[in-house]
Design a protein around this motif. Structure first.
Motif, mmCIF file in Angstrom:
data_model
loop_
_atom_site.group_PDB
_atom_site.id
_atom_site.type_symbol
_atom_site.label_atom_id
_atom_site.label_comp_id
_atom_site.label_asym_id
_atom_site.label_seq_id
_atom_site.Cartn_x
_atom_site.Cartn_y
_atom_site.Cartn_z
ATOM 1 N N VAL A 221 -17.389 6.277 -3.709
ATOM 2 C CA VAL A 221 -17.878 4.900 -3.698
ATOM 3 C C VAL A 221 -16.978 4.012 -4.557
ATOM 4 C CG1 VAL A 221 -19.770 3.392 -4.430
ATOM 5 C CG2 VAL A 221 -20.277 5.517 -3.200
ATOM 6 N N ALA A 222 -16.587 4.527 -5.728
ATOM 7 C CA ALA A 222 -15.695 3.765 -6.603
ATOM 8 C C ALA A 222 -14.342 3.521 -5.933
ATOM 9 C CB ALA A 222 -15.503 4.503 -7.923
ATOM 10 N N PHE A 223 -13.851 4.514 -5.197
ATOM 11 C CA PHE A 223 -12.583 4.358 -4.481
ATOM 12 C C PHE A 223 -12.692 3.266 -3.421
ATOM 13 C CE2 PHE A 223 -9.584 5.359 -1.091
ATOM 14 C CZ PHE A 223 -8.409 5.575 -1.800
ATOM 15 N N ALA A 224 -13.801 3.289 -2.656
ATOM 16 C CA ALA A 224 -13.979 2.319 -1.574
ATOM 17 C C ALA A 224 -14.131 0.898 -2.095
ATOM 18 C CB ALA A 224 -15.194 2.705 -0.739
ATOM 19 N N ARG A 225 -14.562 0.751 -3.357
ATOM 20 C CA ARG A 225 -14.818 -0.577 -3.925
ATOM 21 C C ARG A 225 -13.709 -1.049 -4.855
ATOM 22 N NH1 ARG A 225 -21.287 0.105 -5.447
ATOM 23 N NH2 ARG A 225 -22.056 0.112 -3.274
ATOM 24 N N LYS A 226 -12.560 -0.410 -4.820
ATOM 25 C CA LYS A 226 -11.476 -0.782 -5.738
ATOM 26 C C LYS A 226 -10.952 -2.180 -5.456
ATOM 27 C CE LYS A 226 -8.547 2.156 -7.455
ATOM 28 N NZ LYS A 226 -9.110 2.561 -8.754
ATOM 29 N N MET A 227 -11.029 -2.628 -4.204
ATOM 30 C CA MET A 227 -10.506 -3.935 -3.828
ATOM 31 C C MET A 227 -11.141 -4.382 -2.518
ATOM 32 S SD MET A 227 -6.624 -2.746 -2.736
ATOM 33 C CE MET A 227 -6.231 -2.235 -4.408
ATOM 34 N N PRO A 228 -11.023 -5.658 -2.129
ATOM 35 C CA PRO A 228 -11.548 -6.120 -0.844
ATOM 36 C C PRO A 228 -10.967 -5.329 0.321
ATOM 37 C CG PRO A 228 -10.935 -7.973 -2.235
ATOM 38 C CD PRO A 228 -10.442 -6.740 -2.941
ATOM 39 N N TRP A 229 -11.713 -5.293 1.445
ATOM 40 C CA TRP A 229 -11.365 -4.358 2.519
ATOM 41 C C TRP A 229 -9.987 -4.627 3.107
ATOM 42 C CZ3 TRP A 229 -10.243 -5.483 7.577
ATOM 43 C CH2 TRP A 229 -10.594 -6.755 8.058
ATOM 44 N N LYS A 230 -9.570 -5.892 3.188
ATOM 45 C CA LYS A 230 -8.244 -6.179 3.747
ATOM 46 C C LYS A 230 -7.146 -5.643 2.833
ATOM 47 C CE LYS A 230 -9.419 -10.244 6.524
ATOM 48 N NZ LYS A 230 -9.162 -11.687 6.758
ATOM 49 N N ALA A 231 -7.315 -5.837 1.549
ATOM 50 C CA ALA A 231 -6.343 -5.315 0.595
ATOM 51 C C ALA A 231 -6.359 -3.789 0.576
ATOM 52 C CB ALA A 231 -6.630 -5.865 -0.803
ATOM 53 N N MET A 232 -7.563 -3.207 0.704
ATOM 54 C CA MET A 232 -7.679 -1.748 0.759
ATOM 55 C C MET A 232 -6.967 -1.191 1.987
ATOM 56 S SD MET A 232 -8.833 1.124 -0.440
ATOM 57 C CE MET A 232 -10.161 0.832 -1.605
ATOM 58 N N LEU A 233 -7.153 -1.837 3.129
ATOM 59 C CA LEU A 233 -6.485 -1.393 4.360
ATOM 60 C C LEU A 233 -4.971 -1.459 4.210
ATOM 61 C CD1 LEU A 233 -6.635 -0.518 7.342
ATOM 62 C CD2 LEU A 233 -6.760 -2.948 7.952
ATOM 63 N N ALA A 234 -4.482 -2.558 3.619
ATOM 64 C CA ALA A 234 -3.036 -2.690 3.410
ATOM 65 C C ALA A 234 -2.515 -1.596 2.490
ATOM 66 C CB ALA A 234 -2.724 -4.066 2.828
ATOM 67 N N ALA A 235 -3.267 -1.287 1.427
ATOM 68 C CA ALA A 235 -2.850 -0.250 0.483
ATOM 69 C C ALA A 235 -2.795 1.122 1.150
ATOM 70 C CB ALA A 235 -3.807 -0.218 -0.711
ATOM 71 N N ILE A 236 -3.821 1.453 1.922
ATOM 72 C CA ILE A 236 -3.864 2.761 2.583
ATOM 73 C C ILE A 236 -2.746 2.887 3.614
ATOM 74 C CG2 ILE A 236 -5.231 4.209 4.138
ATOM 75 C CD1 ILE A 236 -7.715 3.260 2.632
ATOM 76 N N LEU A 237 -2.501 1.826 4.379
ATOM 77 C CA LEU A 237 -1.423 1.879 5.369
ATOM 78 C C LEU A 237 -0.063 2.030 4.700
ATOM 79 C CD1 LEU A 237 -2.577 -0.834 7.945
ATOM 80 C CD2 LEU A 237 -2.581 1.656 8.238
#
Length: 430
Positions: A221-237
């Motif tokens: 849960v903490a990992f999923a909430r590290k940043m807004p979803w668009k920024a999270m998607l960019a980071a994972i990609l």
């Protein structure tokens, strides 16, 4: 008991050589071994790709490392298991079930190495300050790559020399190499038992299964909430696809160098391979890593992101040249490999530091393990199909396709956010 304060230089070099050696054996030395044992490039790409699975799924058991015992305890346990798996490979190589036996031991080595990565990286973050982490990232990558030099530049040529001594059994020659490596690894384990500090933050835990499950849920849960979803998607990609060209190039560059010319390769002997790729190339890799760490610690990661993106992609063009010209001059071949490997060492610094940056905060060990698992997924899945692609189109066309696909790295780097101050020695300096 009073803790003796030890300089990081006493344990970072050997710790990251111990982290790098099993990885290079599984991902690189195994390629040469299986090629000599008669497997095709398609089979090599597929089977060695599967060996990367533990690094991909290691986030699934990273909470056990976070919530049970200490990071130091896990480091020492896995180093003992790694030495045992090396001995297992040596024992099974000269048997009738050599393929099944070595694949099992390689997989055990990969599992132990992935767990060692989690513990070692967590230990690194607990023992060092943020600035020390940025400064030593180049040093740790350097000694990680020294392990790669040892694997490709020492183990492979030694196997070639032993094959000259025992020409009737390549398997026996390789088994001697693995017995010697097992003994060396166990010596490193004994050294770390004595020399590695006990960080105050590395607290011993004896959590129950329920505690670990709750910890896993909280960590995710903490990992999923590290940043807004668009920024999270960019980071994972970015983490997933930053090394996409390298994923295709990794195994096939090695078979290209050692396959005979009638099969489209350069036809290097194991000794020539050890000098050009395993020594000269890895010196370039080490220098690139040192320069990358120094630049990032001086100016911050954001300042050098795009030069590092160019460095990890554009030098791959040397393989296009070599596959078309098939040069036999060892100085020229070694120079080409040096250029490509220097670029990779420099460019890889960006990925390492970005994963450290992304993982900052609570559960940094588990979050970093998730990042490295995502990174390995992006590295190993394309590698599984690289041999099939190469066998379908040949080396020259394959390397041209790799250059075209370098555009993926540029694309994913365009959307990530990095604090301009991250990694700088003096964050307030302009």
């Amino acid at each position: 008991m009073k803790q003796t304060k030890r300089t990081p230089w006493a344990w970072i070099p050997t710790l990251y050589m111990a982290e790098g050696l099993p990885n290079v054996i599984v991902t690189s030395v195994a390629v040469v071994l299986y090629m000599q044992m008669g497997l095709t490039d398609t089979e090599i790409g597929l089977y060695t790709g599967w060996l990367g699975l533990p690094w991909i799924i290691k986030p699934l058991w990273s909470p056990f490392v976070d919530l049970y015992k200490t990071k130091r305890w896990w480091v020492l346990l896995t180093q003992m298991l790694l030495g045992s798996s090396l001995a297992g490979i040596a024992f099974t190589l000269d048997t009738d079930f050599w393929f099944q036996g070595t694949m099992f031991c390689f997989f055990l080595m990969a599992f132990s190495s992935a767990t060692h990565d989690i513990a070692a990286d967590g230990y690194y973050m607990l023992e060092l300050t943020e600035h020390q982490q940025a400064w030593f990232v180049g040093i740790r990558n350097t000694f990680y790559r020294l392990a790669v030099i040892f694997g490709n530049g020492v183990l492979v040529p030694v196997a070639g020399l032993l094959q000259d001594t025992y020409p009737d059994s390549k398997a026996y020659a390789w088994s001697l190499v693995f017995y010697g490596t097992a003994a060396l690894f166990l010596a490193v384990w004994l050294y770390h038992t004595y020399i590695m500090p006990r960080p105050q933050a590395d607290v011993k835990r004896d959590s129950t299964a329920a505690d670990i499950v709750r910890g896993l849920k909280t960590m995710l849960v903490a990992f999923a909430r590290k940043m807004p979803w668009k920024a999270m998607l960019a980071a994972i990609l970015f983490i997933l696809f930053y090394r996409f060209p390298e994923a295709l190039l990794n195994a096939m560059s090695k078979t290209f160098l050692t396959r005979p010319q009638e099969d489209g390769g350069l036809g290097l002997s194991l000794a020539q391979y050890g000098v050009s790729y395993g020594t000269v190339g890895l010196i370039g890799l080490l220098l690139g890593g040192i320069v990358g760490g120094w630049l990032a610690s001086r100016d911050g990661l954001k300042r050098w992101l795009w030069p590092m993106v160019c460095a990890i992609t554009l030098p791959d063009v040397v393989y296009v040249y070599m596959s078309l010209a098939l040069p036999q001059n060892m100085l020229l071949v070694s120079s080409c490999i040096f250029i490509e490997q220097f670029g990779y060492g420099l460019g890889f610094t960006a990925l390492t530091l970005y994963m450290l940056y992304f993982s900052m905060g609570e559960y940094k060990t588990s979050h970093y393990a998730i990042c490295t698992g995502i990174s390995y997924l992006g590295l190993q899945v394309p590698a599984m199909f690289s041999g099939y692609m190469k066998d379908a189109v040949g080396y020259s066309t394959f390397f041209i396709l790799v250059m075209v696909l370098c555009s993926v790295t540029f694309l994913v780097a365009a959307f990530i956010h990095i604090d301009p101050q991250f990694g700088r020695k003096n964050p307030t300096a302009k």
